[in-house]
Design an enzyme around this catalytic site. Structure first.
Site, mmCIF file in Angstrom:
data_model
loop_
_atom_site.group_PDB
_atom_site.id
_atom_site.type_symbol
_atom_site.label_atom_id
_atom_site.label_comp_id
_atom_site.label_asym_id
_atom_site.label_seq_id
_atom_site.Cartn_x
_atom_site.Cartn_y
_atom_site.Cartn_z
ATOM 1 N N TYR A 13 0.812 -1.210 0.000
ATOM 2 C CA TYR A 13 0.000 0.000 0.000
ATOM 3 C C TYR A 13 0.850 1.268 0.000
ATOM 4 C CZ TYR A 13 -3.896 -3.091 1.018
ATOM 5 O OH TYR A 13 -4.837 -4.094 0.951
ATOM 6 N N ASP A 68 -1.723 -11.620 9.290
ATOM 7 C CA ASP A 68 -0.829 -12.633 8.738
ATOM 8 C C ASP A 68 0.634 -12.356 9.054
ATOM 9 O OD1 ASP A 68 -2.634 -14.451 7.411
ATOM 10 O OD2 ASP A 68 -3.070 -12.827 6.024
ATOM 11 N N HIS A 115 4.391 -6.672 -4.380
ATOM 12 C CA HIS A 115 2.952 -6.900 -4.546
ATOM 13 C C HIS A 115 2.186 -5.628 -4.261
ATOM 14 C CE1 HIS A 115 1.537 -6.790 -0.338
ATOM 15 N NE2 HIS A 115 2.670 -7.365 -0.009
ATOM 16 N N TYR A 148 -11.748 -0.572 0.343
ATOM 17 C CA TYR A 148 -11.763 -0.093 1.720
ATOM 18 C C TYR A 148 -10.428 0.519 2.116
ATOM 19 C CZ TYR A 148 -8.939 -3.608 4.238
ATOM 20 O OH TYR A 148 -7.911 -4.374 4.736
ATOM 21 N N ARG A 149 -9.383 0.332 1.306
ATOM 22 C CA ARG A 149 -8.106 0.999 1.494
ATOM 23 C C ARG A 149 -7.416 1.012 0.137
ATOM 24 N NH1 ARG A 149 -5.100 -3.259 5.488
ATOM 25 N NH2 ARG A 149 -3.543 -1.620 5.634
#
Length: 553
Positions: free
Chosen positions: A124, A183, A424, A505-506
């Site tokens: 992100y 995780d 990623h 949502y983000r």
């Protein structure tokens, strides 16, 4: 414990919690307000350097970074040029008083700040700021577990506390309490909750178990939410309501303040617990699986968050795809069958948990097997443990159910690039938790990402009524052409999913404005209201300009 009410200056050494984006980093991207926001909050490079030099004297030179030493605050998974979101520097305050000093210095100099908890929001944007030239406020030194209350089952933590830290502290105290963990255990407890992150115990929807925030505002003032505003109250981490409007939600995914303490509710250790795995071998039966898991969750049979992944998604957490396929393009369907057989997987795989004594677990397991058994080609496996079982006594794959942090999925970035340039980005649209909607979101994401030449690494999180549909796009950050394909596919998917009613949502830094643009009901009235709040509490646009698409006016 003494509860302070309104403070103009925090006591020296007083703890702090997480930033307005603590543990996050999210990026560029065109969208309404971008240019104006950058101009309003940025300040000049000279102003930033001058502020950092002054703070080096006040905080200690070892706690201030600028010049050529800011690489640690870049996005390792950037889609192209890592310098696109390069900060002017970073400061590492040690307590809330120093956070106040940094905020006031930034206000005087007209320099934008980007708070982070531990900067581990990889996929992100990591620790990088939304607006290049900002100064990162690294809250990693605020790393204390300030309180653990065994009777009322909560902890009070600072933003530099990782899930590993909280787990270790609970074990050190021989506590009867568990924390929910995601995780990867290296992230900030506070930052994860403020970004609406998820874990997998009965407290897996982390934002729902936040109670009581301490926040430094853009003018350096400190507030406490809810009952924290009542001097001497013991109910700050126990009752969210307080008196008057509830304000805690204003500081989730927010640039309205820097959270410096957070209360988090913990789970009393159960007598026994069960880690459950469910698999189906037919992709076409995904809607049946989703509907079954929703009902089991709504009935209270399954406790907490349901986590599902397709076979390729599970495989990506264990090895690079060269183990099964070294060709170009998407992994063929027949190879997915080989992967599933090799790893003992279904086409879709669920992990979930339930808690209680053996008599209750017997009833819950019987109900799970009854409901899932009605799906052709399904399988259920359950491992049970004592609530007092140590990490060594619980299988690593079942640690999630006991709030034991780990790093098992960190290797997923090796899927396409088996080396240091693997990266990623996450796409996470929210839908109703129904088979119809989850299957529809899955199909949109799969068709589009496979057309772009990437494997569908798919999954979903279910909480009873809504599902967070997860697409992990693995790519080689050293390959400009591959990065560009990711960027284009992501930018196309966001409005495509929104048109079907599935909003993110983000978002990664690069797409915050694009995502915010999709929430357009009544001519973007919600975004305009948020910008009005921003203008009222941070008129100079000092705190995290552009976060979640909210730029200063």
């Amino acid at each position: 414990m003494r509860r302070a009410g309104r403070m103009r200056e925090a006591e020296p050494g007083a703890g702090a919690g997480a930033g307005a984006g603590a543990g996050t980093g999210t990026g560029a991207g065109a969208g309404a307000g971008t240019s104006a926001g950058r101009a309003a909050g940025a300040g000049s490079a000279e102003a930033a350097r001058g502020m950092l030099e002054r703070l080096a004297v006040e905080l200690g030179a070892e706690h201030v970074t600028f010049g050529d030493d800011v690489d640690a605050y870049l996005d390792d998974y950037a889609l192209g040029d890592r310098d696109a979101f390069r900060p002017a520097g970073a400061v590492r305050p040690a307590d809330v008083a120093e956070v106040q000093a940094v905020v006031r210095a930034a206000g005087a100099a007209g320099v934008a700040l980007w708070p982070i908890g531990r900067g581990k929001n990889l996929g992100y944007g990591g620790p990088a700021p939304r607006q290049p030239g900002s100064v990162v406020v690294d809250l990693g030194r605020l790393n204390r577990v300030l309180e653990v209350d065994e009777e009322s089952a909560y902890a009070l933590v600072e933003p530099g506390v990782s899930f590993f830290d909280l787990y270790d502290e609970l074990r050190r105290r021989d506590s009867r309490l568990w924390a929910s963990v995601p995780d990867l255990g290296w992230g900030s407890v506070v930052g994860n909750a403020l970004e609406r992150g998820y874990g997998y115990t009965a407290h897996g929807d982390h934002q729902q178990f936040v109670c009581g925030l301490e926040v430094v505002l853009a003018d350096g003032e400190v507030i406490r939410t809810g009952m924290g505003a009542l001097p001497g109250a013991e109910t700050w981490p126990l009752y969210r309501g307080g008196f008057g409007p509830g304000l805690e939600g204003l500081f989730l995914q927010s640039n309205l303040g820097i959270v410096t303490k957070m209360g988090v509710w913990l789970l009393p250790r159960p007598e026994r617990f069960a880690a459950c795995r469910i698999a189906i071998d037919d992709e076409a039966r995904l809607p049946e699986l989703v509907d079954a898991m929703r009902e089991l969750t709504l009935e209270g049979v399954i406790d907490g968050v349901v986590n599902a992944a397709n076979a390729v998604g599970v495989a990506a957490g264990q090895s690079s795809r060269e183990r099964w396929f070294d060709g170009d393009g998407v992994v063929p369907d027949e190879v997915v069958d080989v992967i599933a057989a090799d790893l003992g997987l279904g086409r879709w795989n669920v992990k979930c948990a339930f808690y209680g004594g053996d008599e209750l677990l017997d009833l819950k397991e019987r109900r799970v097997r009854e409901v899932i058994g009605a799906i052709a080609g399904s399988a259920v496996s359950v491992n049970r443990y004592d609530g007092t079982a140590t990490a060594e006594e619980v299988l690593p794959m079942d640690h999630f159910a006991a709030g034991i942090p780990g790093m098992l999925l960190a290797g997923g970035v090796r899927w396409r690039a088996n080396g240091p340039t693997g990266a990623h980005i996450g796409l996470c649209p929210v839908s109703p938790f129904t088979g119809l909607h989850v299957a529809a979101a899955s199909r949109i994401m799969r068709d589009h990402i496979e057309a772009a030449g990437f494997d569908y690494i798919g999954g979903w999180l279910g909480t009873g009524r809504h599902a967070v549909n997860v697409l992990m796009i693995f790519f080689d950050a050293a390959d400009p052409a591959e990065s560009d394909r990711v960027r284009r596919a992501f930018a196309e998917l966001v409005p495509l999913l929104a048109a079907a009613g599935y909003g993110e949502y983000r978002a990664h830094l690069e797409f915050m404005d694009l995502v915010a643009e999709q929430f357009s009901w009544n001519d973007h009235a919600l975004l305009e209201f948020t910008r009005t709040l921003k203008a009222a509490v941070d008129p100079a646009g000092i705190l995290a300009p552009g976060k979640q698409g909210v730029w200063p006016r």
